[in-house]
Design an enzyme around this catalytic site. Structure first.
Site, PDB file in Angstrom:
ATOM      1  CB  ALA A  66      -0.883  -0.021   1.242  1.00 60.72           C
ATOM      2  N   GLY A 105       0.410  -5.164   0.578  1.00 57.87           N
ATOM      3  CA  GLY A 105      -0.671  -5.070  -0.402  1.00 57.87           C
ATOM      4  C   GLY A 105      -0.241  -5.565  -1.785  1.00 57.87           C
ATOM      5  CD  GLU A 108      -2.780  -7.788   1.920  1.00 62.44           C
ATOM      6  OE1 GLU A 108      -2.318  -6.647   1.860  1.00 62.44           O
ATOM      7  OE2 GLU A 108      -3.631  -8.146   2.746  1.00 62.44           O
ATOM      8  CD  GLU A 128       0.985  -5.992   5.086  1.00 62.89           C
ATOM      9  OE1 GLU A 128       1.780  -6.931   5.318  1.00 62.89           O
ATOM     10  OE2 GLU A 128       0.342  -5.910   4.031  1.00 62.89           O
TER      11      GLU A 128
HETATM   12  N1  3HC Z   1       4.563   3.464   0.343  1.00 58.18           N
HETATM   13  C1  3HC Z   1       5.063   4.687   0.047  1.00 58.18           C
HETATM   14  N2  3HC Z   1       6.372   4.908  -0.161  1.00 58.18           N
HETATM   15  C2  3HC Z   1       7.202   3.854  -0.091  1.00 58.18           C
HETATM   16  C3  3HC Z   1       6.741   2.562   0.200  1.00 58.18           C
HETATM   17  C4  3HC Z   1       5.358   2.382   0.414  1.00 58.18           C
HETATM   18  N3  3HC Z   1       4.834   1.177   0.677  1.00 58.18           N
HETATM   19  N4  3HC Z   1       7.794   1.725   0.216  1.00 58.18           N
HETATM   20  C5  3HC Z   1       8.863   2.459  -0.073  1.00 58.18           C
HETATM   21  N5  3HC Z   1       8.520   3.746  -0.255  1.00 58.18           N
HETATM   22  C6  3HC Z   1       9.408   4.853  -0.634  1.00 58.18           C
HETATM   23  C7  3HC Z   1      10.396   5.188   0.464  1.00 58.18           C
HETATM   24  O1  3HC Z   1       9.837   6.098   1.388  1.00 58.18           O
HETATM   25  C8  3HC Z   1      11.535   5.778  -0.326  1.00 58.18           C
HETATM   26  O2  3HC Z   1      11.189   7.097  -0.642  1.00 58.18           O
HETATM   27  P1  3HC Z   1      12.337   8.226  -0.744  1.00 58.18           P
HETATM   28  O3  3HC Z   1      13.260   7.740  -1.819  1.00 58.18           O
HETATM   29  O4  3HC Z   1      11.574   9.433  -1.070  1.00 58.18           O
HETATM   30  O5  3HC Z   1      12.984   8.255   0.612  1.00 58.18           O
HETATM   31  C9  3HC Z   1      11.515   4.987  -1.625  1.00 58.18           C
HETATM   32  O6  3HC Z   1      10.210   4.388  -1.695  1.00 58.18           O
HETATM   33  C10 3HC Z   1      12.536   3.882  -1.691  1.00 58.18           C
HETATM   34  O7  3HC Z   1      12.453   3.112  -0.503  1.00 58.18           O
HETATM   35  P2  3HC Z   1      13.755   2.534   0.223  1.00 58.18           P
HETATM   36  O8  3HC Z   1      14.756   3.610   0.414  1.00 58.18           O
HETATM   37  O9  3HC Z   1      13.268   1.790   1.408  1.00 58.18           O
HETATM   38  O10 3HC Z   1      14.296   1.558  -0.915  1.00 58.18           O
HETATM   39  P3  3HC Z   1      14.912   0.104  -0.800  1.00 58.18           P
HETATM   40  O11 3HC Z   1      15.214  -0.315  -2.185  1.00 58.18           O
HETATM   41  O12 3HC Z   1      15.977   0.083   0.236  1.00 58.18           O
HETATM   42  O13 3HC Z   1      13.736  -0.831  -0.255  1.00 58.18           O
HETATM   43  C11 3HC Z   1      11.521  -1.757  -0.134  1.00 58.18           C
HETATM   44  C12 3HC Z   1      12.585  -1.067  -1.015  1.00 58.18           C
HETATM   45  C13 3HC Z   1      12.022  -3.145   0.285  1.00 58.18           C
HETATM   46  C14 3HC Z   1      10.276  -1.891  -0.937  1.00 58.18           C
HETATM   47  C15 3HC Z   1      11.301  -0.901   1.150  1.00 58.18           C
HETATM   48  O14 3HC Z   1      11.030   0.429   0.765  1.00 58.18           O
HETATM   49  C16 3HC Z   1      10.152  -1.348   2.003  1.00 58.18           C
HETATM   50  O15 3HC Z   1      10.316  -2.245   2.796  1.00 58.18           O
HETATM   51  N6  3HC Z   1       8.992  -0.698   1.839  1.00 58.18           N
HETATM   52  C17 3HC Z   1       7.823  -0.935   2.670  1.00 58.18           C
HETATM   53  C18 3HC Z   1       7.139  -2.214   2.266  1.00 58.18           C
HETATM   54  C19 3HC Z   1       5.928  -2.405   3.136  1.00 58.18           C
HETATM   55  O16 3HC Z   1       5.968  -2.293   4.338  1.00 58.18           O
HETATM   56  N7  3HC Z   1       4.816  -2.734   2.495  1.00 58.18           N
HETATM   57  C20 3HC Z   1       3.584  -2.910   3.204  1.00 58.18           C
HETATM   58  C21 3HC Z   1       2.862  -1.604   3.257  1.00 58.18           C
HETATM   59  S1  3HC Z   1       1.432  -1.665   4.277  1.00 58.18           S
HETATM   60  C22 3HC Z   1       0.279  -2.453   3.331  1.00 58.18           C
HETATM   61  O17 3HC Z   1       0.573  -2.896   2.269  1.00 58.18           O
HETATM   62  C23 3HC Z   1      -1.093  -2.535   3.909  1.00 58.18           C
HETATM   63  C24 3HC Z   1      -1.949  -3.492   3.123  1.00 58.18           C
HETATM   64  O18 3HC Z   1      -1.959  -4.729   3.755  1.00 58.18           O
HETATM   65  C25 3HC Z   1      -3.387  -3.008   3.001  1.00 58.18           C
END
Ligand code: 3HC
Ligand code: NAI
Length: 688
Positions: A66, A105, A108, A128
């Site tokens: 997400a 997401g 998912e 998450e």
């Molecule tokens: N939403 C918005 N922005 C995100 C994002 C997300 N899910 N994931 C990463 N970003 C952004 C970061 O803030 C960063 O922005 P910036 O360059 O402006 O600082 C950019 O993307 C790159 O991120 P990283 O520096 O972390 O890049 P890496 O290559 O080191 O890692 C990644 C990539 C493994 C995808 C890591 O960013 C990560 O773990 N992201 C979060 C993944 C996550 O937690 N997903 C679940 C979200 S909650 C959800 O999905 C709810 C659902 O169940 C309904």
């Protein structure tokens, strides 16, 4: 190829429709992406020439989840469940083509496809929990239906990113396709599904394996310590329990628990920390144009507690290290400890013996500083003594090659003064690792007055290379972390002097969420750090304990008594010493409430953090929080001291500090910044 919207394309490859997302940086499920998916699938399903549909992403990754930055904001765009319904109920097979990371997401969405293919380097997971959440788009109900309850528990409570090969073995990925050939591979797979008339598999129709009451009871018990204080792991477990219900019933449980977490303070704090860690990488006056210096070899001076751990970070990253000591026995001991650490990791099955030898093969020891002449980066980790550090840096100046980065691991000392002992202060920087240096994620990067931009930029980059969270801080006593820690320590001691027992203070901070309180911590580290028998004057409780040979866990007693298994027990001996001190200093011990203990240890830290910001020793409040979460065990679900101050409301923080200022003096005087923000009804989050 037709554009569905600015982030989505639809093209037909023969009878396969290919929906391509391109929403940098990580194809998160923003409103635009959801709209694109909705419209893309609608069009592909309606197109009679299409027999199957592939969903693929451009850029570095499949959908990484997400869009966290949209959380809490206004709801726009297509609903994710509506997108998922359309995909799952598509009369034509849907194939998700995964590279990079399909997370949260993102996974998912892939789980409502009828099939999933991935390149070997891809990873999938439901992380998450690390944002204080649970998968809220059916992941909690679908994952256990594929991998079984036990594996779902592991994956969802750890947030682990599972490599494609393992995901394939678990049935999460149906086929691996050749690296770099995802598009072709996915299209070929989709054609095969149609040609061979494979069924339209819906994960929701499957049964969950292994969801027994014992499994859940045992899992909760085994992880009680790890999950202490956190809501999200327990909520994830409850959802997996609910996956044995009919699918739609389980979904209702997921929805309810998701909303509870999403609107609660823990997830708000954990999402804040996610962005805080990423913000810390951004240094306003250092852009991409600043040149990065090569770091292909590292020298470390001192093979003690810190030097060894510091070296391991680089060896782990494949960078050769030369370590210099004063005497052969100290060098042998230091090298021996490093080897032992690796061997212990290997014994636990987390490293192969071959990898141990490979890493040790990158390490050389020496007794001559001159041997560091060709190192790109040299990190000094000798005794915490300014004269010794100056002498070492003076010598290094003569030895190190031009342009080499000269770093000190000092905990408190003035980096500018150290830099001034060289003729190249622009090359000098503080790289403050935390003990154990091979484990703790924090690296305070201390920018001196004269440190050059390339040296700062290279250090920030290096932090990432060795898996640390780098935070840029300015020169001041103890930098950000230790400076704030000392305000907590001062109050912990003061509370004991007024009548609290060490275990009371520790209990309150433990219950707040720290892994241990300050007195348990002192016992672990050793009470005799910086203490010597000759200079001891029996004037503090700590000195008296040391004089009695109660020097902490290593001597079986300190503030606490310890049994053979190192379990701590409140000590009547310590209690008596404290009472004697009070009597001798004319203090009438009083009952001190838990609330007072908490406020007096925590609020001065918020105040000190404000002073640090005022003085420009940290770039932003979230950097201070990043230091505390990664270096000092501040509970991540409370976001860090500055976020915590904001969550209390700064007006309340100021009011409580003034209350204690009246009673205990100006130590509690609120900083000007704190007063100003409170008066304006603002928080640290409003600082730009
Ligand atoms: N939403 C918005 N922005 C995100 C994002 C997300 N899910 N994931 C990463 N970003 C952004 C970061 O803030 C960063 O922005 P910036 O360059 O402006 O600082 C950019 O993307 C790159 O991120 P990283 O520096 O972390 O890049 P890496 O290559 O080191 O890692 C990644 C990539 C493994 C995808 C890591 O960013 C990560 O773990 N992201 C979060 C993944 C996550 O937690 N997903 C679940 C979200 S909650 C959800 O999905 C709810 C659902 O169940 C309904
Ligand atoms: P330590 O006493 O364990 O190790 C220091 C080592 O440096 C000793 O082995 C000593 O023989 C060696 N040494 C001293 N002078 C030397 C010289 N001129 N040339 C080569 N080797 C020399 O100390 P520790 O704990 O590793 O601390 C080192 C530095 O790291 C200090 O500045 C300390 O403040 C800092 N630090 C310590 C932390 C900790 O938790 N121990 C945490 C963060 C920083």
């Amino acid at each position: 190829m037709a554009a569905i919207n600015s982030v989505t394309d639809l093209s037909n490859e023969g009878d396969v429709a290919v929906i391509t997302l391109n929403s940098p940086p990580v194809n998160a499920l923003s409103a635009g992406v959801r709209d694109g998916l909705y419209e893309g699938f609608k069009a592909a399903i309606a197109d009679d020439s299409v027999k199957s549909i592939v969903l693929i992403c451009d850029g570095r990754t499949f959908i990484a989840g997400a869009d966290i930055s949209e959380f809490g904001g206004e709801r726009k765009g297509a609903d994710l469940p509506a997108v998922q319904d359309m995909m799952e109920n598509s009369p034509k097979p849907v194939v998700a083509a995964i590279h990079g990371t399909a997370l949260g997401g993102g996974l998912e969405v892939a789980l409502v496809a009828h099939y999933r293919v991935a390149v070997p380097s891809a990873k999938v997971g439901l992380p998450e929990v690390n944002l204080g959440l649970l998968p809220g788009a059916g992941g909690t109900q679908r994952l256990p239906r594929i991998v079984g309850a036990a594996k779902a528990l592991d994956m969802m409570t750890s947030g682990a990113h599972v490599p494609a090969k393992a995901a394939n073995a678990m049935g999460l990925v149906d086929e691996l396709v050749e690296e770099g050939k995802l598009r072709e591979g996915a299209i070929a797979f989709a054609k095969k599904v149609v040609a061979e008339n494979w069924p339209l598999k819906k994960v929701r129709d499957r049964e969950v394996a292994g969801a027994t009451p014992e499994l859940f009871a045992d899992f909760r018990k085994a992880n009680a310590r790890k999950f202490r204080g956190f809501l999200a792991p327990e909520y994830n477990i409850r959802c997996i329990e609910a996956s044995t219900l009919p699918f739609d019933e389980g979904m209702k449980v997921e929805r309810k628990l998701f909303m509870e977490l999403m609107t609660g303070p823990q997830s708000a704090a954990q999402r804040y920390v996610f962005f805080a860690e990423r913000a810390a990488n951004k240094i306003p006056d250092i852009g991409d144009d600043v040149e990065l210096l090569p770091v292909k070899s590292v020298g470390v001076i001192g093979a003690g507690t810190m030097g060894g751990g510091i070296s391991m970070n680089f060896l782990n990253a494949g960078i050769p290290v030369k370590i210099v000591e004063m005497k052969q026995d100290a060098l042998d001991r230091g090298l021996g400890v490093i080897r032992k650490n690796y061997e212990n990791t290997a014994a636990k099955g987390r490293l192969t013996l071959e990898a141990v030898e490979q890493r040790m093969g990158l390490l050389t020891g020496s007794l001559a500083l001159e041997d560091l002449a060709d190192c790109d980066l040299i990190i000094e980790a000798v005794f915490e003594n300014m004269d010794i550090k100056k002498e070492v840096f003076g010598k290094l100046d003569a030895i190190a090659k031009p342009g080499a980065i000269l770093a000190t691991n000092t905990s408190y000392l003035n980096v500018d003064e150290i830099a001034a002992s060289t003729s190249r202060p622009e090359s000098v920087i503080g790289l403050h690792f935390f003990s154990p240096a091979n484990v703790m994620r924090l690296l305070e990067i201390v920018r001196g007055d004269k440190t050059s931009k390339p040296v700062v930029a290279t250090s920030m980059k290096l932090a990432k290379t060795i898996g640390k969270v780098g935070v840029l801080v300015g020169v001041c006593n103890g930098f950000v972390g230790n400076r704030m820690l000392s305000s907590r320590q001062i109050q912990a001691q003061a509370l004991v002097a007024e009548g609290a027992m060490p275990w009371d203070v520790d209990r309150v901070l433990y219950d707040f969420g720290f892994p241990m309180g300050p007195f348990a911590m002192s016992d672990l580290a050793g009470l005799d750090i910086g203490w010597s028998k000759e200079k001891s004057s029996s004037s503090t409780i700590r000195e008296v304990l040391c004089e009695m040979d109660r020097r902490g866990q290593k001597t079986g007693a300190g503030y606490y008594d310890y049994d053979e298994k190192r379990n701590a027990k409140p000590s009547p001996v310590t209690e008596q010493i404290i009472k004697d001190f009070a009597a001798n200093s004319g203090v009438n011990p009083r009952e001190i409430s838990d609330e007072e203990i908490l406020e007096r240890t925590i609020l001065p830290m918020v105040n000190e953090g404000a002073k640090i910001l005022e003085e420009g020793k940290a770039l932003r409040a979230s950097d201070v929080d990043t230091v505390w979460v990664n270096g000092y065990g501040w509970p991540v679900y409370r976001g860090g001291p500055m976020h915590y101050g904001d969550s209390l409301g700064l007006a309340k923080v100021v009011e409580r500090l003034k209350h204690y200022q009246d009673k205990h003096g100006d130590f509690f005087k609120p900083s000007a910044l704190l007063e100003k923000l409170a008066a304006e009804g603002k928080g640290f989050k409003d600082l730009k």
